[in-house]
Design a protein around this motif. Structure first.
Motif, mmCIF file in Angstrom:
data_model
loop_
_atom_site.group_PDB
_atom_site.id
_atom_site.type_symbol
_atom_site.label_atom_id
_atom_site.label_comp_id
_atom_site.label_asym_id
_atom_site.label_seq_id
_atom_site.Cartn_x
_atom_site.Cartn_y
_atom_site.Cartn_z
ATOM 1 N N VAL A 548 0.858 -1.177 0.000
ATOM 2 C CA VAL A 548 0.000 0.000 0.000
ATOM 3 C C VAL A 548 0.896 1.229 0.000
ATOM 4 O O VAL A 548 1.985 1.229 0.584
ATOM 5 C CB VAL A 548 -0.943 0.021 1.216
ATOM 6 C CG1 VAL A 548 -2.014 -1.034 1.074
ATOM 7 C CG2 VAL A 548 -0.185 -0.163 2.523
ATOM 8 N N MET A 549 0.446 2.272 -0.666
ATOM 9 C CA MET A 549 1.223 3.502 -0.780
ATOM 10 C C MET A 549 0.290 4.686 -0.570
ATOM 11 O O MET A 549 -0.860 4.675 -0.993
ATOM 12 C CB MET A 549 1.873 3.608 -2.165
ATOM 13 C CG MET A 549 2.681 4.886 -2.376
ATOM 14 S SD MET A 549 3.396 5.004 -4.042
ATOM 15 C CE MET A 549 1.957 5.509 -4.994
ATOM 16 N N ALA A 550 0.819 5.710 0.089
ATOM 17 C CA ALA A 550 0.086 6.966 0.233
ATOM 18 C C ALA A 550 0.986 8.107 -0.191
ATOM 19 O O ALA A 550 2.156 8.169 0.207
ATOM 20 C CB ALA A 550 -0.373 7.160 1.677
ATOM 21 N N ILE A 551 0.463 8.987 -1.015
ATOM 22 C CA ILE A 551 1.145 10.243 -1.357
ATOM 23 C C ILE A 551 0.343 11.345 -0.688
ATOM 24 O O ILE A 551 -0.793 11.642 -1.085
ATOM 25 C CB ILE A 551 1.221 10.456 -2.871
ATOM 26 C CG1 ILE A 551 1.881 9.260 -3.547
ATOM 27 C CG2 ILE A 551 1.994 11.730 -3.186
ATOM 28 C CD1 ILE A 551 1.977 9.379 -5.053
ATOM 29 N N ASP A 552 0.906 11.902 0.379
ATOM 30 C CA ASP A 552 0.226 12.919 1.174
ATOM 31 C C ASP A 552 0.666 14.311 0.755
ATOM 32 O O ASP A 552 1.868 14.582 0.645
ATOM 33 C CB ASP A 552 0.547 12.733 2.663
ATOM 34 C CG ASP A 552 -0.114 11.509 3.255
ATOM 35 O OD1 ASP A 552 -1.324 11.324 3.038
ATOM 36 O OD2 ASP A 552 0.574 10.722 3.946
ATOM 37 N N PHE A 553 -0.303 15.186 0.570
ATOM 38 C CA PHE A 553 -0.040 16.592 0.267
ATOM 39 C C PHE A 553 -0.520 17.440 1.440
ATOM 40 O O PHE A 553 -1.594 17.198 1.995
ATOM 41 C CB PHE A 553 -0.766 17.013 -1.017
ATOM 42 C CG PHE A 553 -0.293 16.285 -2.240
ATOM 43 C CD1 PHE A 553 0.751 16.779 -3.003
ATOM 44 C CD2 PHE A 553 -0.887 15.090 -2.626
ATOM 45 C CE1 PHE A 553 1.193 16.098 -4.131
ATOM 46 C CE2 PHE A 553 -0.455 14.410 -3.749
ATOM 47 C CZ PHE A 553 0.592 14.912 -4.504
ATOM 48 N N VAL A 713 5.289 3.987 1.834
ATOM 49 C CA VAL A 713 4.979 2.679 1.253
ATOM 50 C C VAL A 713 5.180 1.616 2.325
ATOM 51 O O VAL A 713 6.160 1.645 3.074
ATOM 52 C CB VAL A 713 5.885 2.379 0.041
ATOM 53 C CG1 VAL A 713 5.555 1.005 -0.542
ATOM 54 C CG2 VAL A 713 5.745 3.463 -1.020
ATOM 55 N N VAL A 714 4.254 0.661 2.394
ATOM 56 C CA VAL A 714 4.372 -0.480 3.293
ATOM 57 C C VAL A 714 3.987 -1.729 2.515
ATOM 58 O O VAL A 714 2.917 -1.766 1.893
ATOM 59 C CB VAL A 714 3.461 -0.340 4.526
ATOM 60 C CG1 VAL A 714 3.586 -1.573 5.418
ATOM 61 C CG2 VAL A 714 3.790 0.918 5.309
ATOM 62 N N GLY A 715 4.866 -2.729 2.522
ATOM 63 C CA GLY A 715 4.514 -3.974 1.862
ATOM 64 C C GLY A 715 5.700 -4.694 1.272
ATOM 65 O O GLY A 715 6.871 -4.457 1.629
#
Length: 965
Positions: A548-553, A713-715
């Motif tokens: 899973v990935m997050a792109i935080d703004f 990113v985690v995984g």
């Protein structure tokens, strides 16, 4: 159910449906790099057979002489064991006059047994998460995931209530839990479209069919339940020979068997449960029915019964319905939402049970569209689909999406949809713990022809058209959910003077101690920086071949304080509606082929683009994500359609009593502060109407930029693999020359104001009470952990004072809770209490009294201190079982300025906090003074109850829907 789980038959289906649902729309930022060709990410996705081969839950099984079936699955990734029990009895086993009884009994099962005064207290103190249960047509289940050292305690407790429950079940407990269940029913009935399920079953099934009456039952039958009924239900259905026990996690069969024999072996067999005949029903002719409800838009549905879980047609029906209305690129979406723009939302699914299923397709009609036109188009999509059948590509996309979801579901060992539940349901429903493999293999082998044949067989039968029309609600849930012939066979009222005969005492048994619990080992964290300065954080975990990935703004809904309310949410939603090289349909189809899920998530502080991807398909999944972020088209036609959907969603939100209360409270307590923006991101009707595609482009360029971005990113990927792929996708993305915008989150908030805002919502069986005030706290503070523990004591968990008082003791609510938000700016203390309408005023008094008493007249007890400190410490290993939970923790630490090892040190932090510091935090932050109460309920019932509370009252009308204006 105590806390409602996903309402689908199988844990497998739950995991698949959660993962395969349409992703929330997303956003990303300004790019001067050229748009990649749509074919650039066309790396061949993993083969279906390869995906199926990765879904495996090895197990061993043994059966005790008393008939208890035990299944053991070993997973050593964390020092936890999931305990899952499935009793092979549900609402389909209930006779006339006893509807809702299986579910009522499930509630009683948590009230303690002969040697366990309260089931929740020891388990929560031992670190169990979750501790819960649920009832459905075919089964009643109980789940807890405990530290390995608490396994014997969990088995002792489960065996004590299986074998020695009845001496502890009193009339008082029955009366209180009856009240809780009736408020659970009211809470569901009070929602928009909340009566639909009753009418669906009534129209599809004849009186007496085991699946016709609702699991929660009728009010009259619940009122008629007696203590003798409770005892009979227990002895007839809860014997060990009707139970499947699954132990999954840090355990093996050699260790498990002597434990199970020790705790359960002495429980005698019970009667065998008689099989129930409950197959699908074909209507003799088409039926159409309208019901009116306080809803903003017309909902059209088409319904049929279908075969059950083990029928050979079921895999084809599940995939076929998913293609019709489950995929983001479904037939209904493409033709009615994106195509003719007649609908604001659509869906289709096969809700599968053991012996039958419900086939449903649904269309929420766009306001202003003529009903006749909508119905004709709706029915034409189905007719065309039955004639043509699906394409090969549709079949592959649907199966890939579902398989990807099942792989993700393997992360959890327990709960309602983890590996324990999957094995238990295979045994209970099909006599085979590994039945999920047959399901997946059958889906992977489907062809367009086999799906077309199954759909034609079952959907060409007479249809039940059930439609929910905006208007006054004319039916009451109190009279629905029962057998269906109550007029001829009314439930006899319970005799308040009836006495159940005394029971002999149960043998004394002693609870085993909790063994030492292993310390939390948070995953190792790696860091990198892309060429354009975007920081990258990776936690590698290899339990499943996904990430899973997050792109935080640094934007979020608070950014709307500098723009127009609703801008950020709508801009994010537009990201999946088309890029310069891909249409919305192409974007949806590519995700489905890859088994990826791209979405967006907004909060007060951040705007986030998320990706869930199979490791084998990471490169093309990243390329697709980058295209959405860097090259959104913001086409006029797409924007017009999506804005109409947002406006309809806003109307739906305002028709929900809880959502309406939340939006009102946020505005009242934050005033003109940026955090006054609604947390649903929808702004308001006036602001939405004014937005344009140019506003979307401006907001995108302003907020979605690399110098406001962070990637986490985690995984299952290494940094050596990940960074080059991220560089290729995002490394050439350049920031604008202008300075990044800054949100004024340090602005002042209004002074706290003790008052009541009553929003009149006629015909509401419940009142939703929401109260709150802004706290003088921001970011990470020394008071953080004492306040967290104090909140757990007063309202933050099931055993909190407010919940035990208003739900468990008084029976006025299905659940009361408190929370303290954790944004970077000023925090919000919030109290949530949906209560039966005639107890609204009394509930507010109880809330004020309970909060005032902590710690002044009722300081923290030793039991509460142990539960919220040691219990929280023991629960830490359970909290980071999934990639998503680790991702959330890393991002939260970063947002609040915490050290990376925060969670590893948290046990020591909690142990250093005593009762005095918890009490000080409660005195400082959790007192009721200054609370603004928002009450959404029926004014004529509620207002007289509020007159003697000593608070100013302002009455408002509930917003009108578009059909009412």
């Amino acid at each position: 159910m105590r806390i409602a789980p996903v309402s689908s038959l199988t844990a497998l289906a739950a995991a698949l449906l959660l993962a395969a649902g349409s992703a929330a729309p997303g956003t990303v930022a300004f790019a001067k790099t050229p748009a990649p060709a749509a074919q650039a990410s066309a790396t061949a996705p993993a083969a279906l057979q390869d995906l199926v081969s990765k879904v495996d839950i090895p197990y061993e099984k043994f059966i005790l002489p008393n008939g208890l079936t035990t299944i053991v699955h070993t997973d050593r990734k964390a020092p936890i064991v999931a305990v899952t029990l499935y009793y092979e009895v549900g609402s389909k086993n209930e006779p006339r006059g006893r509807t809702g009884f299986a579910h009522l009994y499930e509630h009683l099962f948590f009230g303690g047994s002969a040697n366990v005064p309260n089931f929740d207290i020891p388990l929560e103190a031992a670190g169990s998460t979750p501790t819960n249960g649920s009832t459905w047509y075919d089964r009643t289940n109980y789940v807890e995931t405990v530290p390995t050292g608490a396994l014997d305690l969990a088995l002792f407790m489960e065996s004590d209530r299986m074998g020695h429950l009845l001496p502890a079940v009193t009339q008082d407990k029955l009366d209180k839990q009856r009240g809780v269940v009736q408020n659970e029913k009211r809470q569901g009935d009070n929602q928009p479209y909340g009566l639909y399920d009753y009418f669906q079953a009534d129209g599809l099934l004849p009186i007496g069919h085991p699946y016709r009456h609702s699991t929660i039952g009728s009010m009259a039958d619940l009122d008629a339940a007696t203590l003798t009924d409770v005892r009979t239900w227990f002895t007839d259905h809860y014997g060990p020979n009707n139970v499947v026990l699954v132990l999954s996690g840090d355990i093996d069969a050699g260790t498990a068997r002597p434990k199970v024999e020790k705790w359960f072996g002495g429980i005698p067999r019970g009667p065998a449960i008689e099989p129930v005949k409950a197959g699908p029903v074909t209507l003799p002719a088409p039926v159409s029915r309208d019901i009116t409800d306080q809803v903003p838009v017309l909902r059209l549905t088409r319904n049929w019964t279908a075969p059950g879980l083990n029928d050979p047609d079921t895999p084809a029906l599940r995939i076929g319905m998913h293609i019709l209305g489950g995929l983001a690129s479904s037939r209904l979406d493409n033709q009615l939402v994106r195509g003719k723009e007649l609908a604001v939302s659509v869906t289709a699914y096969d809700q599968v049970f053991q012996q039958l299923g419900f086939l449903t397709m649904s269309m929420d009609v766009k306001p202003g569209v003529a009903r006749a036109e909508a119905e004709a188009a709706f029915d034409k999509v189905l007719a065309d689909y039955l004639r043509e059948g699906p394409t090969e590509d549709e079949v592959r996309r649907a199966v890939t999406a579902l398989l990807s979801g099942e792989i993700g579901g393997l992360e959890r060992v327990g709960g309602f949809s983890g590996k324990g539940a999957t094995l238990a349901e295979g045994q209970v429903y099909s006599g085979d713990p590994a039945h999920y493999k047959k399901d997946l293999a059958a889906m992977a082998a489907l062809t367009p022809a086999s799906i077309r044949a199954a759909l034609g067989k079952w959907l060409s039968r007479p249809v039940y058209a059930l439609n929910v029309v905006p208007g006054p609600r004319t039916d009451s849930g109190d009279a629905l959910g029962g057998w269906g012939d109550e007029a001829d066979h009314p439930a006899p009222p319970a005799d308040p003077h009836a006495m159940a005969p005394p029971l002999p005492p149960a043998p004394e048994r002693t609870a085993p101690p909790v063994q030492p619990v292993a310390a939390l080992k948070f995953p190792a964290i790696e860091h990198a920086t892309l060429a354009n300065g975007i920081p990258v954080t990776l936690a590698r975990r290899t339990a499943v071949p996904k990430l899973v990935m997050a792109i935080d703004f640094d934007a979020g809904y608070a950014a709307d304080a500098l723009d127009t309310p609703g801008t950020q949410g709508l801009m994010l939603a537009m990201l999946e509606e088309g890029t310069t090289t891909r249409s919305a349909t192409q974007i949806a189809e590519e995700q489905e082929r890859l088994g990826a899920n791209i979405g967006t998530d907004g909060s007060l502080d951040t705007s986030t683009v998320t990706l869930s991807a199979l490791s084998d398909n990471l490169a093309p999944s990243l390329a697709l994500t980058a295209d959405l972020i860097l090259h959104p088209a913001f086409a006029e036609s797409d924007f017009t359609r999506l804005k109409a959907q947002a406006q309809a969603e806003l109307a739906q939100t305002l028709s929900s009593p809880k959502a309406l209360a939340a939006r009102t409270l946020e505005a009242e307590v934050y005033g003109t502060h940026p955090y006054a923006q609604p947390l649903d991101g929808l702004g308001n009707a006036q602001s939405l109407a004014a937005l344009t595609p140019a506003d979307m482009r401006a907001a995108h360029d302003k907020w979605l930029r690399p110098d406001l971005a962070r990637i986490t990113v985690v995984g299952d990927v290494t940094m050596e693999q990940l960074k080059p792929m991220l560089e290729k996708a995002f490394g050439q993305w350049k920031a604008p020359v202008s300075a990044p915008p800054v949100k004024p989150v340090d602005a002042a908030t209004p002074a706290a104001s003790a008052r009541i805002v009553l929003i009149d919502r006629p015909n509401s069986p419940q009142s939703v009470i929401l109260a709150g005030r802004v706290l003088p706290l921001t970011g990470q503070t020394p008071d953080e952990e004492p306040l967290t523990l104090a909140n757990d004591v007063i309202g933050g968990d099931f055993l909190s004072r407010l919940n035990l008082d208003i739900r468990e003791d008084k029976g006025w609510s299905y659940g009361v809770n408190t929370s303290v938000s954790q944004p970077t700016g000023p925090r919000l203390l919030q109290v949530s209490a949906p209560v039966q309408a005639d107890r609204t005023g009394a509930a507010i008094k109880a809330i004020v009294a309970d909060m005032s008493a902590l710690p002044a007249s009722k300081p923290i007890t030793a039991e509460e201190l142990q539960r919220v400190t040691e219990g929280a410490i023991r629960a830490l290993p359970n909290q980071f079982e999934t990639n998503a939970s680790v991702l959330y923790a890393i991002r939260k630490n970063d947002r609040l300025g915490r050290p990376e090892n925060y969670y590893e040190k948290l046990a020591g932090t909690y142990r250093a906090i005593g009762a005095d510091r918890i009490g000080e935090a409660a005195r400082e932050y959790l007192q009721p003074e200054g609370l603004t109460f928002v009450v959404v309920g029926d004014r004529k019932v509620v207002e007289p109850q509020l007159q003697d509370l000593g608070l100013p009252i302002e009455v408002r009308e509930a917003p009108k829907g578009p059909e009412e204006e």
